[in-house]
Design an enzyme around this catalytic site. Structure first.
Site, PDB file in Angstrom:
ATOM      1  NE  ARG A  73      -3.541  -0.074   2.458  1.00 52.63           N
ATOM      2  CZ  ARG A  73      -3.846  -0.496   3.781  1.00 52.63           C
ATOM      3  NH1 ARG A  73      -3.382  -0.294   5.253  1.00 52.63           N
ATOM      4  NH2 ARG A  73      -4.636  -1.669   3.932  1.00 52.63           N
ATOM      5  NE  ARG A 142      -2.438   1.971   9.317  1.00 50.33           N
ATOM      6  CZ  ARG A 142      -2.985   0.619   9.633  1.00 50.33           C
ATOM      7  NH1 ARG A 142      -4.457   0.742   8.549  1.00 50.33           N
ATOM      8  NH2 ARG A 142      -2.534  -0.320  10.051  1.00 50.33           N
ATOM      9  CE  LYS A 205      -7.679  -0.186  11.591  1.00 52.37           C
ATOM     10  NZ  LYS A 205      -7.411  -0.728  10.489  1.00 52.37           N
ATOM     11  CB  CYS A 426     -13.938  -3.372   1.920  1.00 53.64           C
ATOM     12  SG  CYS A 426     -14.512  -5.573   2.329  1.00 53.64           S
ATOM     13  CB  CYS A 432      -8.952  -9.721   2.600  1.00 59.56           C
ATOM     14  SG  CYS A 432      -9.277  -8.680   4.569  1.00 59.56           S
ATOM     15  CB  CYS A 471     -14.408  -8.603   8.139  1.00 56.15           C
ATOM     16  SG  CYS A 471     -13.692  -8.002   8.157  1.00 56.15           S
ATOM     17  CB  CYS A 475     -11.657  -1.544   5.131  1.00 61.44           C
ATOM     18  SG  CYS A 475     -10.335  -2.770   5.982  1.00 61.44           S
TER      19      CYS A 475
END
Lengths: 564, 597
Positions: A73, A142, A205, A426, A432, A471, A475
Site C-alpha cells: 500500500r 496512516r 492504527k 472492501c 484479505c 468483515c 474498511c
C-alpha cells in the site's frame, strides 16, 4: 499498565525500531512467506502478507504452503498522483503484482499478489517515484486523507498542503525502511530514537482525515482525528477538531463498536500541527496496550471521558481549543463528470467500481488510465470512495481526455444507475485474511439485483448509498451506508440500514446473519414504502429513520449533528 | 573334486590366533561337512554388513563365477536366477556384484558368466564402472584360460543398445578368452532372451565342470536372499490409500503422491529400494489402436500357447507406449512404406524416431494392414516400471509411497500417455495396483548413522530422499542431512514443500538448497547450487559424507557429476584428473550412489 501487554506490544518493543528479522525472512528461499512476528512488523512498512484463500485448502492437500503473496500500500497524502508516478505504478502492477491497481477507501493504491522476492524491487521503485509505503499500515499515523476534489477556492490548496505536511511529519523516523528495502547502511549499535512513537509506536492504527465542507467524501467522522476545514470568503481560517471516530468492531462483542468522532473545538492553521501531534501523543500514552481490540482512540475516549481527554490535550498544548465553528456537509459521495475549478481548469471524476483498475474485456480501465497518464499534463486524485479524478485539465484538452475515456470503457459514470455510482466495497476474498464473506467480487452481482428491485418500485434514479464489507472491521466504512452488508460467513451478512448520506449518522442492524434472498426480501417492502411515502429530497436512510423502521434514538457514540 | 580353497590361496583377514582356531575346528571334516560350514558362515555373514569383497571359496578352476553389473536390478535378478540354478544343480558357483569383484582374481578365473546392463546413452551401471575400466585398460591381464559368456541387457529404444555387453564380450575375446556362448542381447522384455541364455549357461557349466547328474545341494557361498511370496512374476495387488496431486493447479506438469498398502503382502523394503509397478495400458489408447487398425478387441488371439481377447493382449500384455527398434522394423515391413524403411536404415534418423515417437504415431503416419496375431507377436511384452520409493517403513509402517510424474503430453496433434503413470493417475482410492519390491543395494543410507548425507534430487528425483529423511529422523541417526532440490517454479512445483519445512524445523533436515529454473531471468539448476556451496560440500565429503543423486540421467546426473569434479578440483586443490579419480573412488566405495533414469 498492570495487566500483561499484548503479544504485539512485545514484538514492537523487541523489533529494534521495526527491523525484526524481516531482512532475513525475505532471503529465506524455503518459504514464500515470512514469520508471524515479522508479518506484524511488515505492516509498518506498508505491506501485509496474504495468501490466495481460494487455493488454501487445495494447496494444503498438495503438500504446498499457502500461495503467499504480499499486498503493498502506498502512502499518497491527499491521494495526489502525478502522471509520471501513475505510469510507474501501472508498470509495477503489470510486472510485479497481479495486473491490477486497487484504489482504496483511504485514497491510495494497493498492489496485490506481489511474491516475496519481488517485494523489495517494488518498494524500491515506489521510493524512486518519490512516494513511499512506510506507515501505510501498522500502529502509526496512516496515510492522511483529504477532500479530493480541488474545486472551489484557494483554501482547498492550503488544506491539502496541511494534509501532506501532517502525513510527512507524523511518519515514523526509523531507518529500518531504508535498510531493508533501499539497501541503506545496516544499523550498527543502538537503534535511532523515534521522538513521537518511542519503541512501541501507537497502541493501534491511527487515521487522520481532512474534509472541506460541504463535501464529506473522506467521511471525516470515521477518522481517529478528523479535521473540518473552516473557510470564510475563500480564506482558510482553521479547523474544527474531531476525535475518536472509527469503524471497526467485532461480531458478538458489544464492548466493540463503530463510533463517530466527537468534535472538540477549533484551532487555527498555526495551531494545527501541534494539536494533531498532541492528540497522537495522548493516545500513545493513554491507549489500551493490553487488548488490541480496545486499543483505538475511540475506546480511550469512552473509557477516560471526552472531557478528560480534552483537558489533557489542552494541558499538553498549553492553550485552550476555541469553540467549534459552524459547518455544513451536503453528502459524502463523489461528483461524477466534469467540474470547472475556481481557476478555470477542469476536473473529471470517473467511477471505478470497487476501485479496481484492471483490463477485463471491453472494460480496459488499467490501460485507459495509463493512456490518460501519457496524455495528461495535470494530475490525478484518488478519492476515499475508490474513484479517480483526472484533475487540472485545460478546457481545450477535455475532448482528448474524453476520447481516451470512451475508448477504454471508462465512461460508465454516464450510464450507471444511482446505487452503483455510490457503492463501496472492501477487497475481502480471496486475499484479505480477515474476510468472512465476499465483498468486491460480489458487489456487481448484488448491485444488479438491488437495481432490479429498485426499478420495480420506480426508484432506479434514487441515489442510495450502498456499502459492503467482508468483515466487521469496516474498511468500506459500512456503518455509514444507508444500506450496508457486513460479512458474517460465506454468503451471509448483517443487513444494516439507516445512515444518512453525509457521514453523520451510523446505521443499525436490521437483519442479522442473513443470505442474499433474505436481504432482498427485507429490502423489497422498504423500497415500496420509500417509493410511496418519501418526502421531496428525502434520502432512503432518513426515510427509514423518520418512519421508525430503524431505531431513531440518538446513540451516545454518535456525535450530535452540528449545523450552521 | 570340489575342494575348499587352501588358506594360502586367499589373503586371510583373520588374525593368527583366530586362523589357528579355525584350522583346528575344520581339521578332519568331510567335504560335505566343510560345505555346510561354509554355507552356514556365509548365511551368518549376510545378516551383518557385507564386506567390500567376499573370499572366493572354491578353487577358481573348479567353479563358476556369476558376475553382474546392475543399475535397476534386472541384471542382478538374472544373475541371481543363474546362481540359484547352478546351486540347485550342485555346481560350485559364486555370485559377485561387479564392484565387489577383486580385480586381481580375474587372471585366475576359469569360468565366468557376465550379466551386464547398459544405461541411457551407452553408459555402464554405476556398480560396474571400476571393473569395466579395468578390463578395458592396458593393466588387464591376458586371459587365455578363461571361458565366458556375456548377457547384455538394454533397451532397444535407445541407439546404444547393449553397448556395454558388446564391449565386454569383445574385450574378453581380445584378451584371449574363449566364448562358451555367443553374446546374448536382451531387450526390456528381457526374459525372452534371459531365460534361454540362463538355461544354456547352466548346460555349459555342467559340461565344463563335468558335474555328476545328481548331486548334493551345494549352497552358494554368497547367500542369495530368499524371495518373498510376492515378486516380479507374482506381484502383490496393493490397495491405493491416497492418490494426490502435489503440484499446484498452475504447474505445467502433473506430479502425484501415491500411497499404497502392502498390508498382508509379506513385502518389506528399505530406503533406496524401488517399487515395481505392473501397469495396464490406458483404455483410451487401446481403443485408439483397435480403431486405427480396424481390429476387433473381442477377437481371441493365440500367442506362445496363450489365448486372450486382443483387447486384453493390448491392455495387459503388450508394450504400447514405448517404441522399440524391433516393432519399428516390423511396422516398416507390414506397411511396406519405402520412406519409413529408409529412415530406419539411417542410425541418426532411427535414433530420432525412437526418441520422439510412440508406436501409435507410426500407426497413424504409416498405415499398415496388421492382423491381430502378427501384431501381438511383433509387440514387446509389457514390462513393469520401477519407482524409487518415497517413504520409510519406519515411519509409514506397511505403506509404500511413490512420487509419480505423469507422462501426458501432446505430440503430432494427439494426446500421448505413459503406461504406468497413466495407470497410477487413473487409480482411485481403494483401487488395486500389482507391485513388487526391487531392492537397490547400490543406494543405501550409510551403515554408520553418524555419517552425513548429501542428497541431490531435483524433480521426482527427490522421492527416495523423502524416505531417507524419514528413516534418518525416525531412527535417530546422528549425521546431518543436506538436500538439494530443484524444479521449474517455486510456487507450483516445490514437491513436499510443507514436509521439508517441517523437517527443517524438527532438525530432521539440516540444510535445504533450492534451484527453481523458470522463476528468474537465468535458469538455475541444482548443479549451480552445488557450485555455490562447493566449499562446504567438499568439507562434508572430506568428513566422510555420503552423496546421493537421483533423477534424470540424460542431463542432470552428468551436470552434477561435472560440478562435483570442479568442486573437488577447486576446493581440494586437485588437478582435474585427480578430482575425477577422487570422485570415481567415491563411486567405487559406494559413498557416491546414483539412482538415475
Amino acid at each position: 499498565m498492570s495487566a500483561a501487554q499484548s503479544d504485539f506490544e512485545r514484538i514492537k518493543a523487541a523489533s529494534r525500531q521495526l527491523r525484526g528479522s524481516i531482512a532475513e525472512g525475505l532471503r529465506d528461499p524455503v518459504t514464500g512467506g515470512i514469520s508471524d512476528d515479522d508479518g506484524k512488523l511488515l505492516k509498518f512498512h506498508g505491506s501485509y502478507q496474504q495468501d490466495d484463500r481460494d487455493l488454501r485448502e487445495e494447496r494444503r492437500r498438495q503438500k504446498l504452503e499457502p500461495a503467499y503473496s504480499f499486498m503493498l500500500r502506498a502512502r499518497l497524502p491527499g491521494g495526489v498522483v502525478t502522471p509520471a508516478q501513475w505510469l510507474e505504478y501501472d508498470r509495477l502492477a503489470r510486472e510485479y503484482a497481479n495486473g491490477t491497481l486497487r484504489i482504496t477507501t483511504r485514497q491510495t493504491f494497493q498492489w496485490h499478489g506481489i511474491i516475496k522476492r519481488r517485494l523489495k524491487p517494488t518498494i524500491a521503485a515506489i521510493h524512486a517515484s518519490l512516494a513511499s509505503t512506510i506507515a501505510a499500515c501498522g500502529d502509526v499515523v496512516r496515510n492522511v486523507v483529504s477532500t479530493a476534489n480541488p474545486v472551489e477556492t484557494q483554501a482547498h490548496g492550503e488544506a491539502y498542503a496541511w494534509a501532506a505536511r501532517l502525513s510527512d511529519e507524523l511518519a515514523p523516523r526509523t531507518r529500518a525502511y531504508h535498510e531493508i528495502w533501499l539497501d541503506g547502511e545496516p544499523l550498527v549499535g543502538e537503534p535511532e530514537v523515534e521522538p513521537l512513537y518511542g519503541t512501541t509506536y501507537l497502541p493501534r492504527k491511527f487515521k487522520i482525515g481532512l474534509a472541506i465542507p460541504p463535501l464529506n467524501d473522506v467521511d471525516v467522522f470515521s477518522q481517529d482525528l478528523g479535521l473540518i476545514a473552516i473557510a470564510e470568503d475563500g480564506v482558510l481560517r482553521g479547523f474544527n477538531i474531531a476525535v475518536g471516530g472509527s469503524m471497526g468492531a467485532t461480531h458478538g462483542d458489544p464492548s466493540t463498536y463503530p463510533r463517530l468522532a466527537s468534535v472538540l473545538g477549533f484551532v487555527t492553521p498555526e495551531q494545527l500541527f501541534a494539536t494533531a501531534e498532541a492528540v497522537v501523543a495522548v493516545q500513545r500514552d493513554w491507549g489500551n496496550r493490553v487488548e488490541r481490540k480496545h486499543a483505538r482512540l475511540k475506546y480511550t475516549l469512552d473509557h477516560r471521558g471526552v472531557d478528560n481527554f480534552k483537558a489533557e490535550l489542552e494541558k499538553r498544548l498549553g492553550f485552550a481549543l476555541e469553540t467549534a465553528r459552524p459547518y455544513r456537509f451536503e453528502h459524502n459521495g463523489d461528483r461524477y463528470g466534469w467540474i470547472e475549478g475556481h481557476d478555470g481548469r477542469w476536473h473529471l471524476t470517473l467511477h471505478i467500481e470497487s476501485g479496481r483498475l484492471a483490463d477485463r474485456g471491453e472494460q480496459r480501465w488499467l490501460s485507459g488510465l495509463r493512456e490518460l497518464a501519457l496524455a495528461h499534463q495535470g494530475d490525478f486524485r484518488l478519492t476515499c470512495n475508490q474513484n479517480v479524478i483526472v484533475a487540472n485539465v485545460p478546457a481545450q484538452e477535455r475532448g482528448r481526455i474524453d476520447a481516451i475515456v470512451e475508448a477504454h470503457g471508462l465512461d460508465s459514470y454516464r450510464r450507471n444507475g444511482a446505487i452503483r455510482s455510490h457503492a463501496v466495497a472492501c477487497v475481502a476474498l480471496p486475499t484479505c485474511g480477515l474476510a468472512m464473506a465476499e465483498a468486491e467480487r460480489y458487489l456487481p452481482a448484488l448491485t444488479d439485483k438491488v437495481e432490479a428491485l429498485l426499478a420495480k418500485h420506480g426508484l432506479a434514479d434514487a441515489p442510495i448509498l450502498l456499502r459492503i464489507s467482508g468483515c466487521p472491521n469496516g474498511c468500506s466504512r459500512p456503518y455509514l451506508g444507508e444500506i450496508a452488508l457486513v460479512g458474517r460467513g460465506p454468503g451471509r451478512y448483517d443487513l444494516r440500514l439507516g445512515a444518512d448520506f453525509s457521514g453523520q449518522r451510523l446505521n443499525r442492524v436490521y437483519r442479522e446473519n442473513v443470505d442474499e434472498a433474505a436481504i432482498l426480501a427485507a429490502l423489497d417492502p422498504l423500497f415500496a414504502g420509500y417509493a410511496q411515502e418519501r418526502q421531496p429530497g428525502e434520502g432512503f436512510g432518513d426515510f427509514l429513520q423518520r418512519s421508525g423502521t430503524v431505531d431513531a434514538a440518538p446513540d451516545r457514540r454518535i456525535p450530535l449533528e452540528v449545523t450552521a | 573334486m570340489n575342494a575348499v580353497v587352501s588358506h594360502e590361496s586367499l589373503a586371510s583377514p583373520l588374525a593368527a590366533d583366530k586362523a589357528a582356531q579355525l584350522h583346528r575346528l575344520l581339521e578332519g571334516l568331510a567335504p560335505h561337512e566343510l560345505y555346510w560350514v561354509a554355507a552356514r558362515s556365509a548365511a551368518l555373514a549376510a545378516r551383518g554388513p557385507q564386506p567390500a569383497q567376499l573370499p572366493a571359496a572354491a578353487a577358481a578352476t573348479e567353479r563358476v563365477t556369476v558376475l553382474y553389473g546392475s543399475q535397476t536390478g534386472n541384471a542382478k535378478r538374472v544373475a541371481e536366477q543363474l546362481a540359484k540354478k547352478l546351486e540347485a544343480a550342485g555346481l560350485p558357483a559364486r555370485l559377485v556384484r561387479a564392484d565387489a569383484y577383486v580385480q586381481r582374481e580375474l587372471a585366475q578365473e576359469r569360468q565366468l558368466f557376465l550379466v551386464i546392463s547398459t544405461q541411457g546413452e551407452g553408459e555402464p551401471p554405476d556398480d560396474a564402472r571400476g571393473l569395466i575400466d579395468f578390463i578395458a585398460s592396458r593393466r588387464a591381464p591376458r586371459l587365455p584360460s578363461l571361458r565366458y559368456a556375456v548377457l547384455g541387457l538394454g533397451d532397444s529404444s535407445y541407439p546404444q543398445f547393449c553397448a556395454i555387453g558388446r564391449q565386454l564380450d569383445a574385450r574378453l575375446a581380445e584378451l584371449g578368452a574363449t566364448r562358451l556362448d555367443a553374446l546374448a542381447e536382451a531387450d526390456v522384455d528381457l526374459d525372452e532372451v534371459a531365460t534361454p541364455w540362463t538355461a544354456a549357461a547352466l548346460e555349459r557349466a555342467r559340461e565344463v565342470l563335468k558335474a555328476p547328474a545328481a548331486t548334493v545341494r551345494t549352497p552358494l557361498l554368497q547367500a542369495v536372499p530368499s524371495h518373498a511370496v510376492h515378486d516380479r512374476e507374482n506381484p502383490f495387488a496393493a490397495t491405493v490409500l491416497a492418490n494426490q496431486r502435489i503440484v499446484s493447479r498452475d504447474s505445467e506438469r502433473e506430479v502425484l503422491h501415491v500411497e499404497l498398502s502392502l498390508e498382508g503382502s509379506g513385502l518389506s523394503y528399505r530406503p533406496g529400494d524401488a517399487l515395481g509397478v505392473w501397469p495396464r495400458n490406458p483404455p483410451a489408447l487401446v481403443q485408439q489402436w483397435l480403431e486405427l487398425l480396424r481390429l476387433d478387441g473381442e477377437a481371441e488371439v493365440s500367442h506362445n500357447g496363450r489365448t486372450l481377447p486382443l483387447a486384453r493382449w493390448l491392455t495387459e500384455e503388450r508394450e504400447l507406449t514405448r517404441l522399440a527398434r524391433g516393432f519399428a522394423l516390423a511396422h516398416a515391413r507390414v506397411s511396406n512404406d519405402a520412406g519409413l524403411t529408409q529412415a530406419l536404415e539411417d542410425p541418426v534418423a532411427l535414433s530420432a524416431l525412437l526418441d520422439s515417437h510412440q508406436p501409435i504415431d507410426l500407426l497413424r503416419r504409416y498405415p499398415a494392414p496388421w492382423d491381430a496375431a502378427a501384431l501381438v507377436a511383433a509387440l514387446r511384452p509389457l514390462t513393469p516400471r520401477l519407482y524409487s520409493i518415497a517413504s520409510s517403513s519406519a515411519v509409514v509402517g506397511d505403506e509404500v509411497h511413490l512420487t509419480v510424474s505423469t507422462v501426458d503430453y501432446e505430440a503430432f496433434g494427439e494426446r500421448h500417455w505413459g503406461a504406468a503413470s497413466a495407470f497410477l493417475a487413473a487409480s482411485a482410492e481403494d483401487g488395486r495396483i500389482p507391485v513388487f519390491i526391487e531392492a537397490n543395494e547400490r543406494f543405501r543410507l550409510p551403515a554408520d548413522a553418524a555419517r552425513d548425507v548429501i542428497m541431490i534430487g531435483p524433480g521426482t528425483g527427490v522421492a527416495p530422499f523423502r524416505g531417507f529423511v524419514q528413516e534418518r529422523h525416525e531412527t535417530g541417526a546422528g549425521g546431518r542431512n543436506w538436500l538439494f532440490f530443484g524444479n521449474r517454479h517455486f510456487a507450483e512445483d516445490f514437491l513436499y514443500q510443507v514436509e521439508w519445512q517441517e523437517a527443517l524445523k524438527q532438525g530432521a533436515l539440516h540444510r535445504l538448497d533450492l534451484a527453481f529454473s523458470r522463476d528468474g531471468a537465468g535458469k538455475v539448476y541444482v548443479q549451480h547450487r552445488l557450485r555455490e556451496h562447493g566449499k562446504e560440500l567438499y568439507a562434508w565429503l572430506s568428513g566422510g559424507a555420503h552423496l546421493y543423486v537421483c533423477g534424470d540421467a540424460t542431463h542432470m546426473a552428468k551436470d552434477v557429476h561435472a560440478a562435483l569434479i570442479d568442486i573437488a578440483a577447486e576446493h581440494g586443490g586437485l588437478s582435474r584428473e585427480d578430482a575425477a579419480a577422487w570422485l570415481a573412488e567415491l563411486l567405487q566405495q559406494g559413498r557416491y550412489a546414483r539412482d538415475v533414469y
